[in-house]
Design a protein around this motif. Structure first.
Motif, PDB file in Angstrom:
ATOM      1  N   LEU A   1      14.401  -3.116   0.775  1.00 20.38           N
ATOM      2  CA  LEU A   1      15.567  -2.236   0.940  1.00 20.38           C
ATOM      3  C   LEU A   1      15.994  -1.688  -0.422  1.00 20.38           C
ATOM      4  CD1 LEU A   1      17.808  -1.122   2.790  1.00 20.38           C
ATOM      5  CD2 LEU A   1      19.100  -3.204   2.404  1.00 20.38           C
ATOM      6  N   GLN A   2      16.123  -2.592  -1.377  1.00 18.82           N
ATOM      7  CA  GLN A   2      16.646  -2.171  -2.692  1.00 18.82           C
ATOM      8  C   GLN A   2      15.716  -1.164  -3.365  1.00 18.82           C
ATOM      9  OE1 GLN A   2      17.797  -5.526  -5.012  1.00 18.82           O
ATOM     10  NE2 GLN A   2      19.425  -4.367  -5.999  1.00 18.82           N
ATOM     11  N   GLN A   3      14.422  -1.481  -3.384  1.00 18.98           N
ATOM     12  CA  GLN A   3      13.471  -0.582  -4.069  1.00 18.98           C
ATOM     13  C   GLN A   3      13.475   0.800  -3.436  1.00 18.98           C
ATOM     14  OE1 GLN A   3       9.787  -2.688  -3.860  1.00 18.98           O
ATOM     15  NE2 GLN A   3      10.209  -3.959  -5.650  1.00 18.98           N
ATOM     16  N   ASN A   4      13.447   0.838  -2.114  1.00 20.79           N
ATOM     17  CA  ASN A   4      13.370   2.137  -1.444  1.00 20.79           C
ATOM     18  C   ASN A   4      14.659   2.932  -1.568  1.00 20.79           C
ATOM     19  OD1 ASN A   4      10.675   2.601   0.106  1.00 20.79           O
ATOM     20  ND2 ASN A   4      11.134   0.412   0.283  1.00 20.79           N
TER      21      ASN A   4
ATOM     22  N   GLN B   1       0.813  -1.226   0.000  1.00 20.74           N
ATOM     23  CA  GLN B   1       0.000   0.000   0.000  1.00 20.74           C
ATOM     24  C   GLN B   1       0.839   1.265   0.000  1.00 20.74           C
ATOM     25  OE1 GLN B   1      -3.004   0.284   2.954  1.00 20.74           O
ATOM     26  NE2 GLN B   1      -3.898  -1.702   2.505  1.00 20.74           N
ATOM     27  N   GLY B   2       2.081   1.167   0.505  1.00 24.38           N
ATOM     28  CA  GLY B   2       2.896   2.388   0.509  1.00 24.38           C
ATOM     29  C   GLY B   2       3.929   2.366   1.630  1.00 24.38           C
ATOM     30  N   GLU B   3       4.686   3.462   1.682  1.00 18.94           N
ATOM     31  CA  GLU B   3       5.815   3.525   2.626  1.00 18.94           C
ATOM     32  C   GLU B   3       5.342   3.430   4.080  1.00 18.94           C
ATOM     33  OE1 GLU B   3       5.534   5.735   0.125  1.00 18.94           O
ATOM     34  OE2 GLU B   3       7.143   4.998  -1.163  1.00 18.94           O
ATOM     35  N   THR B   4       4.219   4.128   4.397  1.00 18.48           N
ATOM     36  CA  THR B   4       3.742   4.150   5.780  1.00 18.48           C
ATOM     37  C   THR B   4       3.523   2.729   6.295  1.00 18.48           C
ATOM     38  OG1 THR B   4       2.667   6.225   5.278  1.00 18.48           O
ATOM     39  CG2 THR B   4       1.973   5.124   7.295  1.00 18.48           C
ATOM     40  N   GLN B   5       2.835   1.930   5.476  1.00 19.61           N
ATOM     41  CA  GLN B   5       2.520   0.555   5.883  1.00 19.61           C
ATOM     42  C   GLN B   5       3.784  -0.321   5.887  1.00 19.61           C
ATOM     43  OE1 GLN B   5       0.853   2.369   3.669  1.00 19.61           O
ATOM     44  NE2 GLN B   5      -1.054   2.675   4.789  1.00 19.61           N
ATOM     45  N   THR B   6       4.649  -0.116   4.907  1.00 19.61           N
ATOM     46  CA  THR B   6       5.871  -0.946   4.831  1.00 19.61           C
ATOM     47  C   THR B   6       6.718  -0.760   6.089  1.00 19.61           C
ATOM     48  OG1 THR B   6       5.842  -0.570   2.449  1.00 19.61           O
ATOM     49  CG2 THR B   6       7.836  -1.552   3.370  1.00 19.61           C
ATOM     50  N   GLU B   7       6.836   0.500   6.528  1.00 17.48           N
ATOM     51  CA  GLU B   7       7.659   0.751   7.729  1.00 17.48           C
ATOM     52  C   GLU B   7       7.075   0.000   8.924  1.00 17.48           C
ATOM     53  OE1 GLU B   7       9.646   4.536  10.082  1.00 17.48           O
ATOM     54  OE2 GLU B   7       7.522   4.616   9.615  1.00 17.48           O
ATOM     55  N   LEU B   8       5.736   0.035   9.059  1.00 14.42           N
ATOM     56  CA  LEU B   8       5.101  -0.668  10.190  1.00 14.42           C
ATOM     57  C   LEU B   8       5.326  -2.177  10.097  1.00 14.42           C
ATOM     58  CD1 LEU B   8       1.807   1.388  10.474  1.00 14.42           C
ATOM     59  CD2 LEU B   8       3.524   1.145  12.254  1.00 14.42           C
ATOM     60  N   VAL B   9       5.293  -2.709   8.874  1.00 12.75           N
ATOM     61  CA  VAL B   9       5.545  -4.147   8.689  1.00 12.75           C
ATOM     62  C   VAL B   9       6.973  -4.486   9.132  1.00 12.75           C
ATOM     63  CG1 VAL B   9       5.820  -5.968   6.949  1.00 12.75           C
ATOM     64  CG2 VAL B   9       3.822  -4.452   6.881  1.00 12.75           C
ATOM     65  N   MET B  10       7.918  -3.592   8.803  1.00  9.77           N
ATOM     66  CA  MET B  10       9.317  -3.802   9.236  1.00  9.77           C
ATOM     67  C   MET B  10       9.399  -3.839  10.769  1.00  9.77           C
ATOM     68  SD  MET B  10      11.254  -4.176   6.727  1.00  9.77           S
ATOM     69  CE  MET B  10      10.528  -4.446   5.147  1.00  9.77           C
TER      70      MET B  10
ATOM     71  N   VAL C   1      11.953   4.142   5.185  1.00  8.00           N
ATOM     72  CA  VAL C   1      11.709   2.706   5.016  1.00  8.00           C
ATOM     73  C   VAL C   1      13.047   1.966   4.899  1.00  8.00           C
ATOM     74  CG1 VAL C   1      10.649   0.932   3.582  1.00  8.00           C
ATOM     75  CG2 VAL C   1       9.488   3.109   3.930  1.00  8.00           C
ATOM     76  N   GLY C   2      13.998   2.586   4.192  1.00  2.90           N
ATOM     77  CA  GLY C   2      15.324   1.975   4.055  1.00  2.90           C
ATOM     78  C   GLY C   2      15.966   1.748   5.416  1.00  2.90           C
ATOM     79  N   ILE C   3      15.877   2.789   6.274  1.00  2.17           N
ATOM     80  CA  ILE C   3      16.466   2.674   7.621  1.00  2.17           C
ATOM     81  C   ILE C   3      15.763   1.555   8.399  1.00  2.17           C
ATOM     82  CG2 ILE C   3      16.729   3.854   9.850  1.00  2.17           C
ATOM     83  CD1 ILE C   3      17.072   6.480   8.228  1.00  2.17           C
TER      84      ILE C   3
ATOM     85  N   GLN D   1      12.376  11.376   1.437  1.00  2.03           N
ATOM     86  CA  GLN D   1      12.536  11.153   2.879  1.00  2.03           C
ATOM     87  C   GLN D   1      11.764   9.909   3.332  1.00  2.03           C
ATOM     88  OE1 GLN D   1      14.469  12.227   5.348  1.00  2.03           O
ATOM     89  NE2 GLN D   1      15.486  13.262   3.655  1.00  2.03           N
ATOM     90  N   ALA D   2      10.546   9.745   2.754  1.00  4.82           N
ATOM     91  CA  ALA D   2       9.728   8.577   3.120  1.00  4.82           C
ATOM     92  C   ALA D   2      10.464   7.292   2.733  1.00  4.82           C
ATOM     93  CB  ALA D   2       8.368   8.653   2.432  1.00  4.82           C
ATOM     94  N   ASN D   3      11.014   7.263   1.516  1.00  4.08           N
ATOM     95  CA  ASN D   3      11.763   6.063   1.090  1.00  4.08           C
ATOM     96  C   ASN D   3      12.982   5.825   1.971  1.00  4.08           C
ATOM     97  OD1 ASN D   3      10.820   7.062  -2.131  1.00  4.08           O
ATOM     98  ND2 ASN D   3      10.230   5.096  -1.256  1.00  4.08           N
TER      99      ASN D   3
END
Length: 1199
Positions: free
Chosen positions: A197-200, A145-154, A223-225, A218-220
């Protein structure tokens, strides 16, 4: 429940949360609000709808956080009782919150993200994989869905790994289920993490230069971090194949990211964890890819860039990580090279060494120190230590060490580039000083290893540096020493250089003598250096101290050219009487005292290590010493005795009993004359006369200059120091033949071991009566009426010295004061020093008397009675800080060196009353401490300030350790203790293994122990002390006593008839110990083992033990019955020891103490789910040979 009810409850909760978080609220108001919120969480049936309402995006962050906390509380504490539909409802809503219920990645508060991920992980811990098989798919869908959700999944994946693998905060079966399922899916998880990691990172790199796209970039980046942090949580434990998969794609990406400022720290962290992995060498081989051109290029360019940016905290942290990565790479190389893994020295090894050296020469002292262990490993390595590239590095490494040994970089100063870095790393100068001292010692080790490979280079460099220092002008720097005008302080530029050079030359020269053959030693060069040092004159005490160390370091060269010995002796003797200003009345400063003491100890060391070399010059040495001793005021008593000790050491080389005895008689004649004079006898026998003689009852107007009795005190000190020196140093020859020829051998023991006589015996025994009288008098000084006689000036003369207090409380000494202040500033301090040293030295004499004079001492008429009426008199008034050294330096060595023939006559009569007394004393002390901690702080009287209480308590602890150590040494022979560490076991039982402490099986009683245990009163005192001490609040003492002492003592009395009450008391004492120390893993394991041993051994004879067990809180009666019946039924096959012990531990869990933080914590119960992997156990009854199908082992052998 209606929507109105939910709304009105939520309004009240919002108000309550606002009150709690408002700094202006009153305490009472805040407590009421807190109580309302907590009761709501515990009791309200509509927590879920309320929590979800409060967690809506429209609420403030504080309210949303509280709403999510409610949901977390529900999952943790109510999950087991919730209907299935409600669980699904909650799960779907939480996933909905991740999908669309949070602000965007850059706006959302981190504590909201954290609690949201926690809720999901708590549900996973309870339901995955059995009841929630699609969890990973759902997370994958959310991340699309996007960066916000990906970070939470991490965050969720990281938290899950931490809870399950790192902290293991859930029951064993659930942990196994989850960890095994994670492992099965690891390929998917890893490729998901890498792709994310690679995509972001790619998007971030594309967009970061475009200002319009800044927020997106910044959002990407965020997620990378997050992806890097999550990877760091997995790299540590997953199979190495995942890390090295795809031609080490992960490692390659991490190296690339080292040059990305926002992501470099996370990347370095991951790289470090990967490179530090242990495991099979074969699996670790692919990590060598990091020595390749590409990886090396990225690592080095990142280091150069970070360093080039100047000192910025972020870059400095990154440099530290990179340095650790290079260290870990070095360790991997050392492990793989020369093993069976078939690895060759990498082509880039030279490049690696250059970059590693760059860290060793960096201004940061911390970075320099981080490289030392790896240098040591490289220099020690059997293959690499022969590598020409490494050998070429040695001069460079030594050159770097010359700079690194210079003590600069104090955070409070600005005299070196290192200071700036030290301000990041150290809180205070004392902190830095402690670090630097251990760093320097470490460097010394590594330099010696380097010099083992190339001894000549090191020696050459040391020689050059020494010559340079000898000719360099003295620079005292801005701070002048208080010792005198124009002299160095410990921070002066000249002194720090001298100090570093001295350490360097000492390390390098000693190693050269060990490494090179005799005929290869550069004797001429060494002697040239020695002459330069001997001819160098200085009036600066700090520099002179360094000069003396250099003389000692170069002294081995004199063994090749003995004609230089007189010059060396003259140099040392001149320093023994060193003064900055001749005939000065001012008290000597510490720096001056140190030089004189240094010279004395150099002479002693020379006579100890090279007695044959010094022997021909004995007469010259003796005359020198006589001349110095003839002037009573020239030397302190300690200095006089040091010189006499040196003479005694040389006299041991006479190897002629009569000649040595005559010499010792002559040497000790002045002491004997003084010690046995009628006046001294009167003074030593009577406490009042003693107080008056040493001047402790005088009123003194000027406490700095006036000290009329100083000379009297020094006479007593001189006698005691001399007796100690002679007893300590006079010995018979080590070789039996030489001893026999010299008349030292007087016979043989029944066991066949030789009996020697010491040439000092006659002299020392003559003086023994008065020594014991002095000890008796000293002990009696502590009687209240004697303390009262000491007058106002000296009321505190028997107190502890400040230095001793600081050492006990662990307070660091201020740096500068050590050298610049006078040693004792007032007469009171001098008096304190006199009493303290006198007390210690008297007991040192008694402690050395046994090993020194052997049977001649142990057979002194009525020795036990004499000791009991002197050393052990008036113990009630003797403070703990005086009792401790008595036990350590007198009782312990006396007992250890005593032959078993004298146990009955000497040791038992002495130790019996002593142990009984010590038990009573310690019990009373601990009772006071325990009552003190039970009393409320408000009631505590103010006349005893907290620092004093802390000191007293710490002293009781130290005394307890000393007493328990003494009992252990007397009673238990420690065979096989060193093999007592349990090897780590692979597999799933690691949490049980982590704290297994099994006492050494062979801890047996010594002969002395058996002898003591035969006497009823001593036996009782020992057992009661050992078992009572388990519940005293000193963890260290408890653990040692439990593992070494308790069981062997009890085992000794098992064959006899113990009273049931006694047996119950022993067992209860162990359980009490568990109550107090159970929170410490080591103690807990040892105590459980001891309780288990007692119960197994004594339960069949004493039913009372079961009654004690029944009183354990929360014990399961049926489980106890089961354990008991198995124990009492000898026909049943015994279950494995570990299984029985685990069962027993579960039974007594109720009395195992918990840490304060866990005592009031609400228990979380996670239920086991149906097992994923059914293990079918073969039944024990069927024999392996006769399997049901007949296809057992015998089937293999059928023709």
């Amino acid at each position: 429940m209606s929507a109105e009810q939910v709304s009105s409850l939520c309004e009240q909760l919002v108000k309550a949360v606002t009150v709690i978080m408002d700094p202006a609220s009153t305490q009472r108001y805040r407590l009421e609000a807190l109580k309302f919120c907590e009761e709501f969480k515990e009791k309200c049936p509509i927590c879920v709808p309320c929590g979800l309402k409060l967690a809506e995006k429209t609420q403030t962050a504080i309210v949303r956080h509280f709403g999510l906390q409610i949901l977390e509380h529900v999952v943790k504490f109510r999950w087991n009782n919730m209907p299935r539909l409600e669980k699904v409802y909650l799960k779907n809503n939480v996933m909905g919150l991740i999908s669309s219920g949070t602000q965007s990645i850059l706006e959302e508060e981190s504590h909201i993200k954290d609690v949201l991920s926690r809720i999901v992980v708590e549900m996973i811990k309870r339901e995955w994989p059995q009841h929630w098989p699609d969890m990973l798919k759902e997370l994958d869908t959310l991340s699309k869905q996007g960066e916000t959700q990906t970070e939470l999944v991490m965050f969720i994946l990281l938290r899950l790994a931490e809870d399950v693998v790192t902290f293991q905060t859930l029951p064993t079966q659930r942990r196994r289920d989850i960890q095994q399922t994670l492992t099965q899916n690891m390929e998917k998880i890893f490729s998901f993490l890498l792709t994310t990691l690679q995509q972001n990172v790619n998007k971030y790199r594309r967009m970061k230069t475009d200002l319009a796209q800044e927020p997106k970039a910044q959002a990407n980046c965020r997620v990378g971090i997050a992806a890097l942090n999550t990877l760091a949580g997995y790299i540590d434990w997953v199979a190495l194949s995942h890390i090295t998969a795809d031609n080490c794609k992960l490692l390659e990406m991490l190296c690339l990211l080292l040059n990305e400022p926002e992501l470099q720290i996370g990347a370095a962290e991951c790289l470090l964890i990967a490179v530090s992995r242990k495991g099979k060498l074969e699996d670790r081989k692919p990590l060598m890819v990091l020595f390749g051109d590409v990886a090396m290029h990225y690592i080095l360019s990142a280091a150069q860039t970070a360093d080039g940016e100047g000192l910025v905290e972020k870059h400095y942290v990154f440099l530290k990580r990179l340095c650790q990565v290079l260290c870990a790479l070095g360790s991997q190389l050392c492990a793989l090279l020369g093993s069976d893994a078939d690895v060759e020295t990498p082509a880039n090894f030279g490049k690696y060494l250059d970059s590693f050296l760059a860290f060793t020469t960096h201004p940061s002292q911390f970075l320099r120190s981080s490289t030392q262990i790896t240098w040591g490993a490289l220099f020690r390595h059997e293959v690499l230590s022969r590598d020409p590239l490494l050998l070429a590095m040695i001069p460079k490494y030594l050159r770097a060490s010359m700079t690194n040994l210079v003590k600069v970089g104090f955070p409070s100063k600005t005299d070196s580039p290192s200071c700036e870095y030290s301000r990041f790393d150290f809180d205070s100068d004392e902190d830095f000083n402690a670090f630097f001292n251990s760093f320097r010692a470490q460097q010394g080790e590594v330099m010696r290893m380097a010099c083992r490979l190339d001894p000549r280079t090191g020696f050459q460099m040391a020689g050059e540096w020494l010559k340079y220092q000898l000719t360099a002008p003295v620079d005292t720097g801005p701070m002048n020493s208080k010792t005198g005008e124009g002299l160095c302080s410990i921070f002066s530029p000249s002194f720090v250089q001298w100090d570093a050079m001295t350490f360097f030359s000492e390390s390098v020269i000693s190693q050269m003598f060990r490494t090179l053959d005799k005929d290869e030693i550069p004797v001429n060069d060494g002697i040239d250096l020695l002459q330069l040092v001997l001819n160098f004159e200085t009036k600066d005490p700090l520099i002179l101290s360094c000069v003396l160390t250099n003389v000692s370091a170069l002294f081995p060269f004199v063994t090749y050219r003995p004609e230089y010995l007189p010059q060396v002796l003259s140099k040392l003797f001149a320093s023994v009487t060193f003064e900055v200003i001749e005939e000065s009345k001012a008290p000597r400063t510490r720096a001056v005292k140190n030089v004189r003491r240094h010279a004395c100890s150099s002479i002693i060391k020379m006579c100890r290590d090279y007695p044959q070399l010094v022997l021909p010059n004995f007469e010259m040495l003796y005359n020198h010493v006589k001349q110095l001793l003839s002037n009573e005021l020239l030397l302190t008593q300690m200095e006089k005795c040091a010189l006499m000790e040196a003479l005694v050491l040389i006299s041991n080389q006479f190897k002629d009993y009569e000649r040595q005895k005559a010499f010792l008689e002559e040497l000790m004649a002045p002491v004997a004359g003084l010690w046995l004079s009628p006046e001294m006898q009167r003074v030593l026998l009577d406490p009042e006369a003693f107080i008056s003689y040493v001047g402790a009852d005088n009123k003194i107007a000027d406490p700095v200059l006036e000290d009329p009795s100083g000379l009297n005190r020094s006479r007593i000190s001189f006698c005691v120091y001399t007796i100690l020196g002679v007893v300590k140093r006079a010995r018979w020859p080590a070789a039996t033949e030489e001893a026999k020829a010299g008349g030292f051998l007087v016979g043989y023991m029944p066991s066949g071991s030789p009996i020697y006589r010491n040439p000092c015996t006659e002299q020392v025994l003559k003086l023994l009566d008065n020594l014991l009288a002095l000890i008796r008098t000293h002990n009696n000084l502590y009687m209240p009426e004697m303390v009262a006689r000491m007058g106002e000036t000296f009321a505190k003369a028997l107190d502890m010295l400040e230095v001793e207090k600081n050492a006990i409380l662990g307070l660091p000494q201020p740096l500068l004061e050590l050298y610049d202040s006078p040693v004792y500033k007032t007469v009171l301090e001098r008096m304190q020093g006199f009493f303290c040293t006198l007390y210690d030295n008297c007991f040192h004499i008694l402690g050395n008397a046994g090993p020194s004079m052997q049977q001649d001492f142990y057979t002194v008429e009525g020795l036990a009675t004499q000791l009991l009426s002197s050393a052990f008199i008036n113990l009630n008034n003797i403070p703990d800080y005086r009792l401790r050294p008595m036990l350590r330096v007198f009782v312990k060595p006396l007992v250890l060196s005593c032959p078993s023939e004298y146990y009955e006559t000497l040791v038992c009569p002495m130790l019996g009353p002593l142990f009984t007394y010590l038990h009573v004393r310690l019990s009373q002390k601990w009772q006071v401490i325990n009552q003190r901690s039970m009393l409320c702080e408000d009631d505590a009287a103010d006349d005893n300030p907290e620092s004093q209480e802390m000191l007293e308590e710490q002293l009781v602890r130290l005394l307890t350790r000393e007493v328990m150590d003494l009992i252990t040494v007397c009673c238990v022979s420690k065979k096989g203790v060193e093999h007592n560490t349990t090897a780590a076991v692979d597999g799933d039982d690691d949490e049980a293994m982590a704290t297994e402490v099994t006492p050494p099986a062979s801890a047996e009683l010594t002969e002395l122990g058996k002898c003591l245990m035969k006497q009823e009163d001593v036996c009782t005192a020992l057992l009661i002390t050992a078992y009572t001490s388990l519940s005293w609040k000193d963890t260290l003492s408890c653990q040692r006593t439990t593992t070494q002492l308790c069981w062997p003592l009890l085992k000794q009395v098992l064959p006899g008839n113990l009273l049931p009450d006694a047996v119950s008391w022993f067992f209860t004492s162990v359980l009490k110990g568990l109550q107090i120390h159970g929170q410490h893993d080591g103690c807990m394991a040892a105590l459980v083992h001891l309780a288990f041993q007692i119960y197994e051994a004594l339960r069949p004879r004493y039913a009372e033990l079961k009654a004690v067990m029944e009183q354990v809180p929360d014990i399961q009666r049926d489980s106890l019955e089961q354990f008991d019946s198995k124990l009492l039924n000898p026909t049943l096959q015994k279950v494995a020891d570990k299984r029985r012990k685990d069962h027993f531990k579960r039974l007594i869990t109720g009395c195992i103490g918990k840490p304060l933080g866990e005592q009031f914590r609400k228990e979380v119960h996670i239920r086991n789910l149906p097992s994923l992997f059914k293990m079918v156990k073969p039944s024990l009854e069927t024999d392996v040979l006769e399997n049901e199908d007949g296809e057992g082992l015998n089937a293999l052998f059928e023709p």
